[in-house]
Design an enzyme around this catalytic site. Structure first.
Site, PDB file in Angstrom:
ATOM      1  CE  LYS A   1      16.696 -36.459 -23.651  1.00  0.00           C
ATOM      2  NZ  LYS A   1      16.963 -37.703 -22.865  1.00  0.00           N
TER       3      LYS A   1
HETATM    4  C1  LIG Z   1      17.026 -39.014 -23.330  1.00  0.00           C
HETATM    5  C2  LIG Z   1      17.659 -40.018 -22.439  1.00  0.00           C
HETATM    6  C3  LIG Z   1      18.239 -41.209 -22.937  1.00  0.00           C
HETATM    7  C4  LIG Z   1      18.185 -41.592 -24.410  1.00  0.00           C
HETATM    8  O1  LIG Z   1      18.945 -40.725 -25.206  1.00  0.00           O
HETATM    9  P1  LIG Z   1      18.738 -40.709 -26.806  1.00  0.00           P
HETATM   10  O2  LIG Z   1      19.580 -39.589 -27.297  1.00  0.00           O
HETATM   11  O3  LIG Z   1      17.267 -40.462 -27.010  1.00  0.00           O
HETATM   12  O4  LIG Z   1      19.159 -42.036 -27.327  1.00  0.00           O
HETATM   13  C5  LIG Z   1      18.873 -42.056 -22.040  1.00  0.00           C
HETATM   14  N1  LIG Z   1      18.924 -41.767 -20.727  1.00  0.00           N
HETATM   15  C6  LIG Z   1      18.362 -40.657 -20.199  1.00  0.00           C
HETATM   16  C7  LIG Z   1      18.450 -40.420 -18.733  1.00  0.00           C
HETATM   17  C8  LIG Z   1      17.717 -39.729 -21.034  1.00  0.00           C
HETATM   18  O5  LIG Z   1      17.167 -38.619 -20.496  1.00  0.00           O
END
Ligand SMILES: *Cc1c(COP(=O)(O)O)cnc(C)c1O
Length: 460
Positions: free
Chosen positions: A112
């Site tokens: 993210k």
């Molecule tokens: C947010 C997240 C996901 C999922 O990602 P999406 O974009 O919601 O599909 C998977 N792994 C981790 C570690 C995350 O923080």
């Protein structure tokens, strides 16, 4: 470049407006009116470039005249300078034709950061031009909140408030939210669970007097600018492995469908992606939807990959919009049915989705076994989310290279990783003092009026 709503009735917006607005007024999500493409030669030229240059070339067609070229390059440079790896998103080989794309070298150790660090810079610059101030309020089960705080800390025209469920996030996640010292950061530990936090944030957005009064803005995973920033690493990885001269497939650990939808946009732009594999944990609504055509939430069961414990996968709406031939009324009807239990995906739309997406799931046991087996075979310690991806990718290996997205660093989920592997992963040296830094957090009740009063008093 104009952005339109997936439900067809909200006004079209430019890039900066779509970034600041988040959810469209008709309840839909913003998507580009037409997706720009890169030519075979333009894609080939990306191979081996610095990551920041790939960001510039891939994103420029989408942002219109929001920033000058020089401004945009400066913002990109600042966004990624805090990453702990010069490649930003390095590839590692797991098996003869299977690669890991490490997306956890940002400041909060999850993918993210790629989007959040950049939209922090983009929003700050857009606000400086307009002279406005905004108040960001978000709810988090852990990763989004820490990434948002890290991205907006110290910015002069933004306050950031993050609500997390008291006692229900991991210690690393909590400390990443409570240890920043900047006065514009407000970590709020709320009595309740994640759904309560999310509900209060929604209430604040629906209180229009409050919303306008404090200049409320959102950075949740439906924000178009976040999706766009994630398109970049698909280009960087695929061209490093021989695209566009050959095809590459990706497996993506999925919750809200944001990360994998970014891969879909890369494919629309002309990147030679064979298949995009959706990997879910035991909360497998997306896998069930793609196999049966029925999209029916069945309740969340907590797992060791908590960032994928989701039953309403927001960004899937964007894929449905294209799969129905951009039929906003059909999308609005499906989303209305979702409120009363679920919907069946139209046959033509299901066919369109299956032409791009494959899927699979990993149980809790399979996730733990994959962590142990991968460590034994390769020496790599996977986080539980990444392990879900590696397990499912193993069922979809073909002639073309497979890239599994490593979405978080194992040290972000030390208990689950230790239970599965016997090894307690250490934090990277640059954040080894996380446990010694003083914490600053406000305990808040699950009460809208109290929360709104607190926000107003803090932004003075
Ligand atoms: C947010 C997240 C996901 C999922 O990602 P999406 O974009 O919601 O599909 C998977 N792994 C981790 C570690 C995350 O923080």
């Amino acid at each position: 470049m104009r952005y339109i709503s997936t439900r067809g009735t909200a006004p079209a917006l430019n890039f900066a407006e779509a970034m600041m607005t988040g959810l469209a007024r008709d309840g839909g999500l913003y998507v580009p009116e037409t997706v720009p493409t890169l030519s075979h030669d333009e894609i080939a030229a990306l191979a081996g470039l610095p990551y920041e240059e790939v960001v510039f070339r891939v994103m420029s067609p989408f942002i219109g005249d929001t920033f000058t070229e020089t401004e945009f390059r400066g913002l990109i440079a600042r966004a990624y300078e805090g990453f702990g790896h010069p490649a930003r998103a390095p590839l590692k080989q797991l098996a003869p034709n299977h690669f890991l794309l490490e997306l956890f070298h940002g400041p909060t150790l999850a993918f993210k950061d790629f989007a959040m660090q950049l939209i922090g810079q983009l929003m700050q610059a857009a606000l400086a031009k307009s002279g406005k101030r905004i108040t960001i309020v978000g709810a988090t089960s852990g990763d989004t909140g820490s990434a948002a705080i890290e991205a907006f800390r110290g910015l002069s025209n933004v306050d950031v408030f993050i609500l997390f469920p008291h006692g229900r996030v991991s210690e690393v996640q909590r400390r990443q939210m409570t240890t920043p010292v900047e006065a514009n950061v407000h970590a709020l530990a709320m009595d309740g669970d994640f759904d309560d936090c999310q509900a209060r944030v929604k209430d604040m957005f629906n209180d229009f007097a409050f919303r306008d009064g404090v200049g409320l803005a959102g950075v949740n995973s439906i924000n178009w600018a976040r999706v766009l920033a994630q398109v970049v690493y698909y280009f960087a990885a695929a061209t490093a492995l021989g695209a566009p001269h050959r095809k590459v497939s990706f497996t993506v650990p999925t919750g809200n469908f944001g990360d994998i939808y970014a891969g879909y946009i890369a494919r629309q732009m002309g990147l030679t992606i064979e298949t995009l594999v959706v990997a879910t944990n035991q909360n497998d609504i997306l896998h069930r939807a793609l196999t049966t055509g029925e999209y029916r939430p069945a309740g969340v069961t907590p797992s060791i990959s908590p960032s994928m414990d989701i039953q309403v996968s927001s960004n899937f709406e964007r894929a449905l919009f294209d799969a129905t031939g951009r039929d906003g009324a059909a999308v609005a009807a499906m989303m209305a049915d979702l409120k009363t239990g679920g919907f069946r995906i139209r046959q033509d739309a299901l066919g369109a989705l299956r032409a791009t997406f494959a899927s699979g799931r990993a149980s809790e046991d399979e996730t733990r076994q994959t962590i142990g087996r991968t460590l034994a075979a390769t020496g790599e310690l996977l986080c539980p989310h990444t392990a879900v991806g590696v397990k499912v990718a193993g069922e979809h290996l073909g002639a073309e290279p497979m890239v599994t997205l490593a979405t978080a660093h194992p040290a972000k989920f030390p208990d689950a990783v230790q239970a599965a592997s016997g090894i307690r992963p250490a934090l990277p040296p640059r954040m080894a003092d996380l446990f010694n830094r003083p914490e600053r957090v406000t305990r808040v009740p699950n009460d809208l009026t109290a929360l709104e009063d607190l926000v107003r008093s803090r932004i003075g």
